[in-house]
Design a protein around this motif. Structure first.
Motif, PDB file in Angstrom:
ATOM      1  N   THR A 107       0.831  -1.201   0.000  1.00  0.00           N
ATOM      2  CA  THR A 107       0.000   0.000   0.000  1.00  0.00           C
ATOM      3  C   THR A 107       0.867   1.252   0.000  1.00  0.00           C
ATOM      4  OG1 THR A 107      -1.745  -1.180   1.176  1.00  0.00           O
ATOM      5  CG2 THR A 107      -1.826   1.222   1.218  1.00  0.00           C
ATOM      6  N   ALA A 108       1.900   1.265   0.828  1.00  0.00           N
ATOM      7  CA  ALA A 108       2.802   2.423   0.873  1.00  0.00           C
ATOM      8  C   ALA A 108       3.510   2.618  -0.465  1.00  0.00           C
ATOM      9  CB  ALA A 108       3.811   2.250   2.000  1.00  0.00           C
ATOM     10  N   ALA A 109       3.915   1.534  -1.108  1.00  0.00           N
ATOM     11  CA  ALA A 109       4.595   1.637  -2.400  1.00  0.00           C
ATOM     12  C   ALA A 109       3.654   2.194  -3.470  1.00  0.00           C
ATOM     13  CB  ALA A 109       5.125   0.278  -2.826  1.00  0.00           C
ATOM     14  N   ARG A 110       2.411   1.737  -3.486  1.00  0.00           N
ATOM     15  CA  ARG A 110       1.454   2.238  -4.480  1.00  0.00           C
ATOM     16  C   ARG A 110       1.131   3.722  -4.249  1.00  0.00           C
ATOM     17  NH1 ARG A 110       1.037   0.401  -9.095  1.00  0.00           N
ATOM     18  NH2 ARG A 110      -1.082   1.137  -9.239  1.00  0.00           N
ATOM     19  N   LEU A 111       0.995   4.121  -2.998  1.00  0.00           N
ATOM     20  CA  LEU A 111       0.728   5.519  -2.708  1.00  0.00           C
ATOM     21  C   LEU A 111       1.937   6.383  -3.047  1.00  0.00           C
ATOM     22  CD1 LEU A 111      -1.239   5.215   0.641  1.00  0.00           C
ATOM     23  CD2 LEU A 111      -2.152   5.781  -1.615  1.00  0.00           C
ATOM     24  N   ALA A 112       3.136   5.887  -2.763  1.00  0.00           N
ATOM     25  CA  ALA A 112       4.354   6.649  -3.070  1.00  0.00           C
ATOM     26  C   ALA A 112       4.553   6.771  -4.571  1.00  0.00           C
ATOM     27  CB  ALA A 112       5.557   5.980  -2.430  1.00  0.00           C
ATOM     28  N   GLU A 113       4.158   5.744  -5.321  1.00  0.00           N
ATOM     29  CA  GLU A 113       4.316   5.794  -6.771  1.00  0.00           C
ATOM     30  C   GLU A 113       3.514   6.950  -7.354  1.00  0.00           C
ATOM     31  OE1 GLU A 113       3.891   2.808 -10.565  1.00  0.00           O
ATOM     32  OE2 GLU A 113       2.530   2.552  -8.885  1.00  0.00           O
ATOM     33  N   ARG A 114       2.317   7.173  -6.842  1.00  0.00           N
ATOM     34  CA  ARG A 114       1.499   8.285  -7.323  1.00  0.00           C
ATOM     35  C   ARG A 114       2.121   9.624  -6.956  1.00  0.00           C
ATOM     36  NH1 ARG A 114      -3.631   5.402  -5.233  1.00  0.00           N
ATOM     37  NH2 ARG A 114      -4.032   3.983  -6.948  1.00  0.00           N
ATOM     38  N   ALA A 115       2.790   9.676  -5.812  1.00  0.00           N
ATOM     39  CA  ALA A 115       3.392  10.927  -5.366  1.00  0.00           C
ATOM     40  C   ALA A 115       4.712  11.202  -6.070  1.00  0.00           C
ATOM     41  CB  ALA A 115       3.609  10.893  -3.854  1.00  0.00           C
ATOM     42  N   LEU A 116       5.429  10.154  -6.489  1.00  0.00           N
ATOM     43  CA  LEU A 116       6.745  10.340  -7.089  1.00  0.00           C
ATOM     44  C   LEU A 116       6.683  10.704  -8.572  1.00  0.00           C
ATOM     45  CD1 LEU A 116       8.693   7.395  -5.454  1.00  0.00           C
ATOM     46  CD2 LEU A 116       8.875   9.808  -4.921  1.00  0.00           C
ATOM     47  N   PHE A 117       5.741  10.159  -9.296  1.00  0.00           N
ATOM     48  CA  PHE A 117       5.663  10.392 -10.733  1.00  0.00           C
ATOM     49  C   PHE A 117       4.658  11.490 -11.030  1.00  0.00           C
ATOM     50  CE2 PHE A 117       7.262   6.077 -10.449  1.00  0.00           C
ATOM     51  CZ  PHE A 117       8.282   6.089 -11.375  1.00  0.00           C
ATOM     52  N   ASP A 118       4.988  12.350 -12.000  1.00  0.00           N
ATOM     53  CA  ASP A 118       4.039  13.384 -12.397  1.00  0.00           C
ATOM     54  C   ASP A 118       3.114  12.830 -13.486  1.00  0.00           C
ATOM     55  OD1 ASP A 118       5.556  13.364 -14.691  1.00  0.00           O
ATOM     56  OD2 ASP A 118       6.241  15.425 -14.525  1.00  0.00           O
ATOM     57  N   ASP A 119       2.253  13.691 -14.039  1.00  0.00           N
ATOM     58  CA  ASP A 119       1.293  13.240 -15.045  1.00  0.00           C
ATOM     59  C   ASP A 119       1.956  12.789 -16.345  1.00  0.00           C
ATOM     60  OD1 ASP A 119      -0.744  13.745 -13.292  1.00  0.00           O
ATOM     61  OD2 ASP A 119      -1.149  15.751 -14.081  1.00  0.00           O
ATOM     62  N   ALA A 120       3.157  13.249 -16.598  1.00  0.00           N
ATOM     63  CA  ALA A 120       3.892  12.856 -17.803  1.00  0.00           C
ATOM     64  C   ALA A 120       4.742  11.610 -17.559  1.00  0.00           C
ATOM     65  CB  ALA A 120       4.771  14.007 -18.275  1.00  0.00           C
ATOM     66  N   HIS A 121       4.526  10.930 -16.449  1.00  0.00           N
ATOM     67  CA  HIS A 121       5.253   9.702 -16.079  1.00  0.00           C
ATOM     68  C   HIS A 121       6.749   9.952 -15.906  1.00  0.00           C
ATOM     69  CE1 HIS A 121       1.606   7.496 -16.905  1.00  0.00           C
ATOM     70  NE2 HIS A 121       1.541   8.106 -18.074  1.00  0.00           N
ATOM     71  N   ARG A 122       7.080  11.078 -15.312  1.00  0.00           N
ATOM     72  CA  ARG A 122       8.482  11.401 -15.050  1.00  0.00           C
ATOM     73  C   ARG A 122       8.778  11.253 -13.561  1.00  0.00           C
ATOM     74  NH1 ARG A 122       8.823  16.918 -18.405  1.00  0.00           N
ATOM     75  NH2 ARG A 122       9.038  16.021 -20.457  1.00  0.00           N
ATOM     76  N   LEU A 123       9.974  10.783 -13.284  1.00  0.00           N
ATOM     77  CA  LEU A 123      10.467  10.652 -11.917  1.00  0.00           C
ATOM     78  C   LEU A 123      11.610  11.647 -11.747  1.00  0.00           C
ATOM     79  CD1 LEU A 123      10.680   9.159  -9.176  1.00  0.00           C
ATOM     80  CD2 LEU A 123      12.243   7.580 -10.297  1.00  0.00           C
ATOM     81  N   TYR A 124      11.520  12.484 -10.712  1.00  0.00           N
ATOM     82  CA  TYR A 124      12.539  13.494 -10.439  1.00  0.00           C
ATOM     83  C   TYR A 124      13.358  13.012  -9.246  1.00  0.00           C
ATOM     84  CZ  TYR A 124       9.694  16.455 -13.419  1.00  0.00           C
ATOM     85  OH  TYR A 124       9.000  16.975 -14.473  1.00  0.00           O
ATOM     86  N   VAL A 125      14.667  12.854  -9.441  1.00  0.00           N
ATOM     87  CA  VAL A 125      15.551  12.391  -8.376  1.00  0.00           C
ATOM     88  C   VAL A 125      16.605  13.464  -8.141  1.00  0.00           C
ATOM     89  CG1 VAL A 125      17.137  10.595  -7.629  1.00  0.00           C
ATOM     90  CG2 VAL A 125      15.198   9.997  -9.087  1.00  0.00           C
ATOM     91  N   ALA A 126      16.581  14.060  -6.955  1.00  0.00           N
ATOM     92  CA  ALA A 126      17.555  15.088  -6.604  1.00  0.00           C
ATOM     93  C   ALA A 126      18.428  14.545  -5.478  1.00  0.00           C
ATOM     94  CB  ALA A 126      16.857  16.362  -6.166  1.00  0.00           C
TER      95      ALA A 126
END
Length: 115
Positions: free
Chosen positions: A35-54
């Protein structure tokens, strides 16, 4: 299990109950992690399916997630300590607060990744 044995229950029955309790705890932990992984996936990726790693080193990497495959689309060195990311979902511009800007005061850096 100890309380069952002290209450006079057969030790094999107490062991079976303990095994059931352990499986319930294992299932609860697995369900919580999924559940935590699925919720985090929505928070990590934007609508264009991009992941931002700083990274704390100041490097920003933008990855595109297509068909469960990550591809690097942009990479830039922003500044030391730029490791917190806030992304505007409409413009895909990222904002990175810095503890020490060019004048020594806290600053906010905006970065537009390449399309």
């Amino acid at each position: 299990m100890t309380s069952l044995i002290l209450a006079g229950v057969d030790p094999l029955t107490a062991i079976r109950y303990q095994i059931v309790v352990m499986y319930i705890l294992l299932a609860a932990a697995a369900l919580a992690a999924l559940t935590a992984a699925r919720l985090a996936e929505r928070a990590l990726f934007d609508d264009a399916h991009r992941l931002y790693v700083a990274a704390e080193s100041g490097w920003l990497t933008v990855l595109d997630n297509r068909d469960r495959h990550l591809t690097v689309t942009s990479r830039a060195r922003l500044a030391d300590g730029a490791h917190v990311v806030t992304v505007d979902p409409a413009s895909h511009r990222g904002y990175y607060p810095l503890p020490h800007g060019s004048d020594g005061h806290p600053a906010l850096v905006a970065y537009q990744p390449s399309q």
